[in-house]
Structures are given as C-alpha cells and as structure tokens.
Design an enzyme around this catalytic site. Structure first.
Site, mmCIF file in Angstrom:
data_model
loop_
_atom_site.group_PDB
_atom_site.id
_atom_site.type_symbol
_atom_site.label_atom_id
_atom_site.label_comp_id
_atom_site.label_asym_id
_atom_site.label_seq_id
_atom_site.Cartn_x
_atom_site.Cartn_y
_atom_site.Cartn_z
ATOM 1 N N GLU A 434 0.835 -1.215 0.000
ATOM 2 C CA GLU A 434 0.000 0.000 0.000
ATOM 3 C C GLU A 434 0.872 1.267 0.000
ATOM 4 O O GLU A 434 0.524 2.281 0.606
ATOM 5 C CB GLU A 434 -0.929 -0.033 1.219
HETATM 6 C C1 LIG Z 1 2.831 -9.805 0.941
HETATM 7 C C2 LIG Z 1 2.563 -8.799 -0.117
HETATM 8 C C3 LIG Z 1 1.248 -8.502 -0.447
HETATM 9 C C4 LIG Z 1 0.978 -7.579 -1.464
HETATM 10 N N1 LIG Z 1 -0.322 -7.366 -1.860
HETATM 11 C C5 LIG Z 1 -0.560 -6.626 -2.978
HETATM 12 C C6 LIG Z 1 -1.877 -6.556 -3.542
HETATM 13 O O1 LIG Z 1 -2.844 -7.113 -3.017
HETATM 14 N N2 LIG Z 1 -2.049 -5.867 -4.706
HETATM 15 C C7 LIG Z 1 -1.013 -5.249 -5.338
HETATM 16 O O2 LIG Z 1 -1.234 -4.656 -6.388
HETATM 17 N N3 LIG Z 1 0.255 -5.291 -4.815
HETATM 18 C C8 LIG Z 1 0.494 -5.967 -3.663
HETATM 19 N N4 LIG Z 1 1.767 -6.039 -3.151
HETATM 20 C C9 LIG Z 1 2.838 -5.325 -3.816
HETATM 21 C C10 LIG Z 1 3.292 -4.106 -3.022
HETATM 22 O O3 LIG Z 1 2.323 -3.099 -3.071
HETATM 23 C C11 LIG Z 1 4.650 -3.666 -3.596
HETATM 24 O O4 LIG Z 1 5.595 -4.655 -3.210
HETATM 25 C C12 LIG Z 1 5.064 -2.311 -3.106
HETATM 26 O O5 LIG Z 1 4.238 -1.311 -3.657
HETATM 27 C C13 LIG Z 1 6.522 -1.984 -3.473
HETATM 28 O O6 LIG Z 1 6.790 -2.250 -4.810
HETATM 29 P P1 LIG Z 1 8.062 -3.136 -5.196
HETATM 30 O O7 LIG Z 1 7.984 -4.385 -4.407
HETATM 31 O O8 LIG Z 1 8.124 -3.256 -6.655
HETATM 32 O O9 LIG Z 1 9.301 -2.324 -4.660
HETATM 33 P P2 LIG Z 1 10.036 -1.151 -5.446
HETATM 34 O O10 LIG Z 1 9.034 -0.202 -5.993
HETATM 35 O O11 LIG Z 1 11.017 -1.737 -6.363
HETATM 36 O O12 LIG Z 1 10.809 -0.431 -4.258
HETATM 37 C C14 LIG Z 1 12.055 -0.861 -3.733
HETATM 38 C C15 LIG Z 1 12.580 0.200 -2.775
HETATM 39 O O13 LIG Z 1 12.786 1.424 -3.491
HETATM 40 C C16 LIG Z 1 12.070 2.473 -2.882
HETATM 41 N N5 LIG Z 1 11.527 3.369 -3.908
HETATM 42 C C17 LIG Z 1 10.987 3.023 -5.100
HETATM 43 N N6 LIG Z 1 10.600 4.118 -5.767
HETATM 44 C C18 LIG Z 1 10.878 5.176 -4.998
HETATM 45 C C19 LIG Z 1 10.721 6.582 -5.136
HETATM 46 N N7 LIG Z 1 10.139 7.120 -6.193
HETATM 47 N N8 LIG Z 1 11.140 7.394 -4.117
HETATM 48 C C20 LIG Z 1 11.704 6.859 -3.008
HETATM 49 N N9 LIG Z 1 11.899 5.540 -2.835
HETATM 50 C C21 LIG Z 1 11.478 4.706 -3.799
HETATM 51 C C22 LIG Z 1 10.954 1.820 -2.085
HETATM 52 O O14 LIG Z 1 10.545 2.636 -1.012
HETATM 53 C C23 LIG Z 1 11.627 0.531 -1.635
HETATM 54 O O15 LIG Z 1 12.344 0.746 -0.456
HETATM 55 C C24 LIG Z 1 2.048 -6.925 -2.109
HETATM 56 C C25 LIG Z 1 3.365 -7.201 -1.741
HETATM 57 C C26 LIG Z 1 3.630 -8.134 -0.772
HETATM 58 C C27 LIG Z 1 5.054 -8.444 -0.444
#
Ligand SMILES: Cc1cc2nc3c(=O)[nH]c(=O)nc-3n(C[C@H](O)[C@H](O)[C@H](O)COP(=O)(O)OP(=O)(O)OC[C@H]3O[C@@H](n4cnc5c(N)ncnc54)[C@H](O)[C@@H]3O)c2cc1C
Length: 590
Positions: A434
C-alpha cells in the site's frame, strides 16, 4: 483464556473523548451511531475476534496456502471464521445502506477492524480488501455493475482484490503493461499481476478483481491507466457465480510473515472486464479508495503491536528471573526497570498511534458528511495531510514495537512456539505494501506540504499550538505541556526549513522526507496524548468509575513526552542538517 482481548475501554475512550463520536452522530446518515450502540458493537466484535478469529492465527501461520488443481486453498479454519464473520453481518458495517451495508462511521469501522487485525492479520486482509473494492465500485461503477456486484461484496458473499503490481511496476505504477482490448460493452483483459493478496482462495465461490490496466493505444505512463472490474467467475442468469473468466492463479508466494494469506501471481488471459470510471482515469479512481486503504494499513502497525504487547505482558508477569530492590527473593521480570521501559514504550506508543489513527478516521467521516462546503474542504485537506503520516509513521513504529515485545521474552521470543516471533514477522509487511514508507514520505513532503505551500500543515500546527497555549494542566502535567509545546515549535521549524530550502537542490525534499514523516507522527502522537491526559484529569476530578484507567493515562502521557517525544527533536535536527551527506557519495563509492 483467549490469546487476545480487545482493549475495548481504551477504544471507547479514544472514540468518545478524542475523536468526537457525539459530534459525528449529529451528521445526517450517522444518527444511529450513538455511544450505547457503539459500545454494544465493540463488545460483540471483541467476542468474535477473541473466540473465533484469534485461535486461527497460529494455524494459518503454520498451514500457509497452496495451489491444488488451479485453485488456491487456505487453512480450513479461515473459511469457518469467515463464514461466521459474514453470517454476523460484520462485512457491511461501514458499507452503503443501499446495498445492504449498515452505513456506520469509518471511525467505528476502524476500531472493529483493529480487532480483526490483532486477532489474525493474515485473515483480516481478505475482508479489508473486499471493503476497498466495494468502496471503489460504489464510487465509480455504473448502475448495472453496482446492482450486480455491490450487494455481494458488501455482504462478504464474494470477496475483492486490488490488482496493481506487475514485475516491472511496483512503486512505479506508470510502468503497468496489462492490456485491455475493447469488445462490445466490455473489455478483454490480458497480462500478469504479482503479489495479489487473496488473489484466489476457497473461502467464497467468487473473487472480484479490481485491475489497473492500459486500454489498447492508450497513452504511455500513468495517464494511460484505466480501472477494470474483472470477476473470477462471471455471474450467471440468476446473478450467482457462473463460468470461469480466464483469471488463473499461477503460484502463491512463500513469505516472511502473514503466511495464512495467499499472495498470488495471477494470469489474466482474455478475461472479460468492465470499465470503472472514465477511460485513462484509473489512477484517480484508485486514489479515491487510497485514503481508506492507507488508514487501514496504517492501523496494522497498531493492531499487531497490541497483540504482541498482550503476549509480552503475560510473559513479563510469569517469568521469574533475578532480584529487584525492595522485593524479597526472586521476582517476575515485570519488576525490572528495563523491562518496565520496554512495556511502557509499547503501551505509550500504541496509545498515541491509536489516538492519531482514530482521530484521522473521524476526519474522513467529517470530510464525507459535513454539509458546510468550506469546512468540508478543510477536513479533506487535513485527511490528505495525515493519511501518509498514519500509514508511514505507525507501520514503522509498529514493527519496532513487535521487536521490543519479542525482546521482553528473551530467548523464548526467538523460538517460534512462543508466538512472539510470528507478530514480529507479520508486522514487517505493513511498511511495504500500500505504498512503501519512502512513497508515503514523498507524498507527505511533495504533494501534501510543498504542494500547497505548507497551508494545510500550518492550519494543523496552529491548532496544535493553540491547544498547548490554552491548556492549563496543573503541576503534575506541566512538564507534559512544556515538552509538547516545544515539540510543536520544532516541527514548525522543520516545515519552514523545508519550504525555504527544497528549491536549492532537487534531492533535498526526498533526502529529508522520512525524517519529517516521523517527526510529524511523533508530534501528532504527543498532541493526542496531551489531549487524552487533559480528558483523563477532568474525569478524575469528577470522581466516579475507572480511576485506575484515567490515572494510568496521566502516567503514559508523561512517559511519552519524556521518553519517546525527544526522538522528534532528533528528526528535526537531521532535517535541518539537509541532505548533503545522504547524497554525498558517488554511486561507485558504495
Ligand atoms: C505480501 C505482499 C502482499 C501484497 N499485496 C498486494 C496486492 O494485493 N495488490 C497489489 O497490487 N500489490 C500488492 N503487493 C505489492 C506491493 O504493493 C509492492 O511490493 C510495493 O508497492 C513496493 O513495490 P516493489 O515491491 O516493486 O518495490 P520497489 O518499488 O522496487 O521499491 C524498492 C525500494 O525502493 C524504494 N523506492 C521506489 N521508488 C521510490 C521513489 N520514487 N522514491 C523513493 N523511494 C522509492 C521503495 O521505497 C523501496 O524501499 C504486495 C506485496 C507483498 C510483499
């Protein structure tokens, strides 16, 4: 005895004395939300949470989830608890009355939601997502879609999901590739989504997916995203779950925590989907449910810390170890000042976080129901400002607190059978999904503070400042007031520093944003703790019941301002030193 007992007295205190239930119940549509009814609802919810849902927590963690013949299966105990939840009418507590919901304030919903989450976080995610889907459908669905799907989502007969993430599109939703091709009155949706919570399961016979996708030939980036409703099974002529619709669970993830909840890779293969809202306006549609969703996930930091606290407190009362000044023989560890420090830290922070979250939930209700348009806009601005703080600060603190709760157990805490480790593992996700803490901090600083030149924050700071100036608490709480007033002034300095400096270097805002998020959370917590102490002192002066509860409030307020609030100054100092050292190394120097 149950493993979890909902803190109903504390919840009612926050709802009535700090969040202003009585005022809310004067709004048209909320007349039924009287203190008596709310007390009865919380009492019944507490029973379901402790007797039915809490016992499934360990089971779900141990059983996990699996795919069998293209169908995701969860622990059977989850299905049984879900059935009782739906039969009790709990799914539609804050749902729209037109579709069978009870239309109660979000403030009440958040208190009840806290109980489900504390009882079993992994289980609670299913109703939480369903509520979010029902809300989005209500706001953006056509009459026909609402007639077909809203009653079943509101009652919980069918459940909902949020399908945003793809392998290349996490925080950066602009990179979404899932494609929607028009076909008559609907679309055909194809693509792969990952990490979809309750993307498939066997607790109900249908799952309604809300999917962000790109209509064929739509613009690149976020401006080309649209929102679709894609059911797992298309409704048949009678409106019941009919044929499968090309949404296939590919796998379920093996995770650090919330193991009872299925986190699915979903493949959409020419699935029939229906547009919600206007074409290319999908992100804005998702954002209408974002405040609810982010407040609910912020709440997870409180819920899981509360469950961990109750377990740690039980251990501290039982475990005999060492001697303590003034006590004969060996003592239980609750007698050691350092164990008290840990217990007080968890207790005081939970109280502060709960008050901030519930007060913000009441602001959401006011923003939706206030008839005066100027006031309504002011509530909306406050809600927008506080939402990233509730999500970011509370989930960050929540995971620290579950760690402290584990520490109270000593070595036993590190052993799975004791249960403390599960809370620690479960809490870890809340700062990630989220919108990560980094994304919340960007939102706060960029959109909510710099975006309006600090206007909404200034209104908040003035209100906080006024309370400090007018509050005349007497000797016992004078130090609380003084520390609070100083902390508000330091927060004002941090905001002024940001607004004066962010243009100097494009990286400054991002480099200090986390510190501002945390400083705001800690100071907002102090505001509510001071208000709580004020109300408690009044109650004590009036005499009457619950003396121990109110006198404890005075002590936790002191502890919070003396032992927790100084961290806000440290964040302020980090902000004023700027972001040069954060960005000082070249990439190759790491
Ligand atoms: C158990 C679980 C349940 C989930 N459930 C859902 C769901 O129901 N529906 C759904 O759609 N998704 C879901 N997700 C996905 C979740 O929303 C994403 O994992 C999350 O938004 C982060 O995206 P990412 O994993 O690609 O990390 P990334 O976006 O790759 O981020 C990696 C790191 O970089 C940082 N970062 C990235 N961009 C920026 C920026 N612009 N400025 C500063 N820092 C930044 C982040 O803060 C983080 O520390 C779920 C994930 C998990 C693990």
């Amino acid at each position: 005895m149950s493993e979890y007992r909902a803190p109903v007295t504390e919840m009612l205190f926050v709802i009535n004395e700090l969040a202003g239930l009585e005022e809310l119940s004067r709004y048209s549509g909320f007349e039924e939300a009287t203190p008596d009814l709310v007390e009865a609802i919380l009492g019944e919810a507490a029973q379901l949470a402790s007797e039915v849902i809490a016992p499934t927590n360990r089971i779900g963690d141990a059983t996990g989830t699996r795919i069998e013949d293209g169908q995701v299966r969860v622990a059977p105990e989850f299905s049984d608890a879900y059935r009782q939840f739906v039969e009790g009418g709990w799914a539609g507590l804050a749902g729209h009355p037109e579709h069978g919901g009870q239309g109660l304030p979000f403030l009440i919903n958040i208190a009840v939601e806290e109980m489900w989450q504390s009882a079993n976080l992994a289980w609670s995610l299913c109703p939480l997502l369903t509520q979010g889907a029902a809300h989005a459908l209500e706001a953006h669905g056509s009459d026909q879609l609402r007639t077909e799907y809203s009653p079943k989502l509101t009652s919980g007969e069918w459940t909902g999901t949020m399908n945003l993430s793809e392998p290349q599109a996490g925080s950066d939703l602009a990179a979404i590739r899932t494609l929607a091709v028009p076909e008559g009155d609907h679309f055909r949706v194809s693509g792969q989504k990952i990490f979809i919570t309750y993307g498939d399961h066997d607790m109900t016979d249908n799952v309604i997916h809300l999917v962000l996708a790109r209509i064929k030939d739509a613009p690149e980036g976020a401006k080309g995203l649209s929102l679709f409703l894609v059911p797992k099974r298309l409704p048949d002529a009678d409106g019941n779950a009919g044929d499968l619709n090309g949404v296939n669970p590919v796998s379920v993830e093996h995770k650090l925590g919330i193991n009872g909840s299925p986190t699915c890779v979903l493949s959409f293969e020419n699935a029939v989907g229906f547009l919600l809202g206007a074409e290319n306006n999908g992100l804005a549609c998702m954002f209408t449910m974002m405040n609810h969703a982010r407040l609910n996930v912020g709440l997870e930091g409180i819920s899981i810390a509360e469950r961990a606290y109750q377990r740690a407190l039980g251990h501290a009362r039982d475990r005999v170890q060492g001697n303590a000044a003034g006590h004969e023989g060996r003592v239980t560890i609750i007698h050691h000042p350092d164990v008290r420090r840990m217990l007080m830290t968890i207790k005081a922070e939970i109280e502060a976080m709960r008050a901030v979250a519930y007060v913000t939930a009441a602001v959401l209700d006011r923003a939706g129901h206030e008839p005066d348009s100027k006031l309504r806009a002011a509530y909306q601005a406050r809600l927008e400002l506080m939402t990233p703080v509730v999500k970011g600060w509370i989930t960050e603190s929540g995971q620290q607190l579950t760690s402290i709760a584990l520490q109270i157990h000593g070595g036993t805490g590190y052993i799975e059978e004791a249960g403390a480790a599960q809370h620690y593992r479960d809490a870890r996700i809340a700062t990630i999904y989220e919108g990560t803490t980094g994304i919340q901090a960007n939102d706060l600083v960029g959109r909510k503070i710099i975006g309006d030149g600090g206007a909404a924050l200034t209104v908040l700071l003035d209100e906080m400042g006024q309370f400090g100036e007018q509050w005349n608490p007497g000797d016992e709480l004078a130090t609380v007031r003084d520390a609070y007033v100083a902390a508000v002034n330091e927060l004002r300095e941090s905001a002024a520093w940001l607004l004066a400096n962010y243009k100097r270097d494009a990286t400054i805002a991002g480099a200090v944003s986390f510190h501002l998020l945390m400083q705001m959370g800690l100071v907002a917590g102090a505001w509510q703790m001071a208000r709580a102490a004020d109300r408690a002192a009044d109650k004590l002066a009036q005499g009457g019941q619950d003396k121990e509860f109110y006198s404890a409030k005075l002590v936790t307020a002191r502890f919070y301002t003396e032992q927790i609030l100084p961290r806000a100054s440290a964040h302020g100092s980090a902000i004023r030193s700027g972001g040069e050292s954060t960005m000082g190394l070249g990439e190759e120097q790491f």
